[in-house]
Write an enzyme that holds these catalytic residues in place. Structure first.
Site, short mmCIF file in Angstrom:
data_model
loop_
_atom_site.label_atom_id
_atom_site.label_comp_id
_atom_site.label_asym_id
_atom_site.label_seq_id
_atom_site.Cartn_x
_atom_site.Cartn_y
_atom_site.Cartn_z
N PRO A 230 0.68 -1.26 -0.19
CA PRO A 230 0.03 -0.08 -0.05
C PRO A 230 0.89 1.28 -0.12
O PRO A 230 0.32 2.38 -0.19
CB PRO A 230 -1.00 -0.13 1.31
CG PRO A 230 0.13 -0.94 2.09
CD PRO A 230 0.98 -1.97 1.24
N ASP A 268 2.82 -5.24 -14.36
CA ASP A 268 3.49 -6.39 -13.94
C ASP A 268 5.06 -5.88 -13.83
O ASP A 268 5.61 -5.36 -14.73
CB ASP A 268 3.83 -7.44 -14.88
CG ASP A 268 4.49 -8.52 -14.44
OD1 ASP A 268 4.91 -8.56 -13.26
OD2 ASP A 268 4.74 -9.51 -14.93
N ASP A 284 10.02 -4.46 -3.42
CA ASP A 284 9.48 -5.37 -2.28
C ASP A 284 8.72 -6.58 -2.76
O ASP A 284 7.77 -6.82 -2.05
CB ASP A 284 9.04 -4.61 -1.35
CG ASP A 284 8.55 -5.15 0.16
OD1 ASP A 284 9.52 -6.19 0.42
OD2 ASP A 284 7.91 -4.68 0.91
N LYS A 313 13.43 -12.33 -0.37
CA LYS A 313 12.55 -13.27 0.47
C LYS A 313 13.24 -14.54 0.65
O LYS A 313 13.73 -15.22 -0.22
CB LYS A 313 11.18 -13.25 -0.03
CG LYS A 313 10.45 -11.94 -0.52
CD LYS A 313 10.25 -11.04 0.66
CE LYS A 313 9.74 -9.94 0.17
NZ LYS A 313 9.46 -8.68 1.10
C1 LIG Z 1 5.17 -6.96 0.51
S1 LIG Z 1 3.98 -6.21 -0.30
C2 LIG Z 1 4.75 -4.60 -0.72
C3 LIG Z 1 4.62 -3.84 0.55
C4 LIG Z 1 5.23 -2.27 0.27
N1 LIG Z 1 6.72 -2.38 0.28
C5 LIG Z 1 4.91 -1.39 1.41
O1 LIG Z 1 5.84 -0.88 2.05
O2 LIG Z 1 3.72 -0.85 1.43
C6 LIG Z 1 4.53 -6.93 -1.94
C7 LIG Z 1 3.53 -6.14 -3.11
O3 LIG Z 1 4.28 -7.00 -4.27
C8 LIG Z 1 3.04 -6.96 -5.09
N2 LIG Z 1 3.63 -7.65 -6.42
C9 LIG Z 1 3.85 -9.03 -6.36
N3 LIG Z 1 4.09 -9.51 -7.47
C10 LIG Z 1 4.12 -8.31 -8.38
C11 LIG Z 1 4.41 -8.11 -9.69
N4 LIG Z 1 4.82 -9.33 -10.56
N5 LIG Z 1 4.18 -6.89 -10.40
C12 LIG Z 1 3.77 -5.95 -9.56
N6 LIG Z 1 3.54 -6.05 -8.19
C13 LIG Z 1 3.65 -7.22 -7.64
C14 LIG Z 1 1.90 -7.43 -4.47
O4 LIG Z 1 0.78 -6.99 -5.14
C15 LIG Z 1 2.14 -6.69 -2.91
O5 LIG Z 1 1.40 -5.64 -3.13
#
Ligand SMILES: C[S@@+](CC[C@H](N)C(=O)[O-])C[C@H]1O[C@@H](n2cnc3c(N)ncnc32)[C@H](O)[C@@H]1O
Length: 362
Positions: A230, A268, A284, A313
């Site tokens: 978010p 993406d 992240d 991760k």
């Molecule tokens: C751990 S959360 C990020 C939290 C964020 N760094 C914060 O501080 O609020 C991981 C995010 O990566 C996104 N995500 C995962 N795979 C993705 C992709 N291929 N492209 C874009 N976003 C992706 C997910 O939708 C998720 O919202």
């Protein structure tokens, strides 16, 4: 009480880590000791929050420092050279035996770091630490052993592995964490949308020098946040005045959108590319490290961004091996492009099953 060690000799290396990560910290410490041709053995106890490498023969600490760079250790929150230990601290008077042992080291110090493991047992000592810290500080100052106006002197670590067992260590400020136990005192910003904002705040403070922070995190610069929702990481960037393109299918928090410094794209993160090079890319995304590492290397090597902070991760058992595999993948891409680079990796206090990396061209 054990006899104090001969002045100026180190008998081992002490690494404090997140409880549960002792096997990773220990494997890394052993590999680094092997590379430095140091003979000894590792001593670690499950979930103790620290690991030790005991040298077969004591080494002068300047010589050890030349061979072994404590600051490069990944799974270490705090690290120091071990210079002594007391195994039977009396409950009533811990000051006298500690002062005797510290005096016998024949050193003066720029700072005192009174530390415990970050475990439940360790936390039970926090009340004692608060009372005892000022007493030890005063005693050291009065004895002329603590010179806070001399930052070139080593720092003294008094690590209470248990209420009865103190390990004494030394480090230079450049080698270990500035924070006792490597635990940063960061306050959760009021408007930040998620606690993971503290992870990027810690990464910036811990992986970048102050000069690097000033030069690269300033208003007007462009950044990309892959996996931004978010918006905790984005918040750290926009609050420093950077313009951020946030890549995520998920929503961005209103407090971040309201800054007017945000462009949000629901695309993406693995395939999207910026039209123009940007200063920063942070990432992240929750994905396999062996997919993230080459993507990060590609962004930096191709010049899409000048620098990157990203998470790897590590939900697997052999975390140290996985980090080394990712390091090799990054190195492979950089070598292919004949690119000199800096890569710093740390298991931060705010990291759980992950490590945080800083990658930039040199
Ligand atoms: C751990 S959360 C990020 C939290 C964020 N760094 C914060 O501080 O609020 C991981 C995010 O990566 C996104 N995500 C995962 N795979 C993705 C992709 N291929 N492209 C874009 N976003 C992706 C997910 O939708 C998720 O919202």
């Amino acid at each position: 009480m054990q006899p104090a060690p001969t002045p100026c000799l180190s008998v081992g290396i002490l690494v404090q880590c997140r409880p549960g990560f002792e096997p990773d910290a220990s494997l890394e410490l052993q590999a680094a000791a092997r590379a430095a041709r140091l003979e000894g053995c590792s001593v670690d106890v499950a979930n103790s929050g620290f690991t030790l490498f005991q040298l077969n023969a004591p080494v002068a600490h300047d010589a050890l420092r030349r061979r072994f760079d404590l600051s490069r250790l990944i799974f270490s929150r705090q690290a120091c050279q071990l210079v002594g230990s007391i195994d039977d601290l009396p409950e009533k008077d811990r000051l006298s035996p500690l002062m005797d042992a510290i005096t016998a080291l024949g050193e003066r110090f720029s700072a005192l770091l009174l530390e415990t493991p970050d475990t439940n047992d360790g936390k039970e000592q926090s009340g004692f630490l608060r009372r005892f810290g000022p007493l030890l500080d005063d005693a050291l100052t009065q004895a002329g052993l603590l010179r806070t106006d001399s930052p070139h002197l080593p720092r003294l670590h008094v690590f209470l592995a248990s209420p009865k067992r103190a390990l004494l260590g030394i480090s230079l400020a450049s080698e270990g964490s500035a924070w006792p136990m490597g635990i940063p005192r960061l306050r959760m910003p009021k408007d930040a949308p998620s606690r993971s904002t503290l992870k990027l705040a810690e990464a910036i403070a811990g992986l970048l020098t102050e000069e690097e922070q000033r030069a690269t995190l300033r208003p007007g610069l462009q950044a990309v946040d892959l996996g931004a929702s978010p918006g905790g990481w984005t918040w750290q960037l926009v609050s420093r005045g950077l313009r951020v393109t946030a890549i995520d299918n998920g929503p961005m928090a209103p407090s971040v959108v309201a800054t007017g410094l945000l462009e949000h794209l629901r695309v993406d993160g693995f395939t999207w590319k910026p039209r123009k090079p940007v200063e920063w890319m942070v990432c992240d995304m929750v994905e396999q490290p062996s997919r993230i590492a080459p993507l990060m290397a590609e962004w930096v090597a191709s010049g899409r961004c000048r620098r990157s902070i990203f998470n790897l991760k590590l939900p697997m058992k052999r975390r140290y091996d996985e980090v080394e595999r990712c390091r090799a993948l990054i190195d492979q891409r950089m070598r292919a492009g004949n690119i000199k680079y800096t890569l710093r990796i740390k298991h931060l206090y705010h990291d759980r099953e992950e490590v945080t990396c800083y990658l930039t061209r040199r």
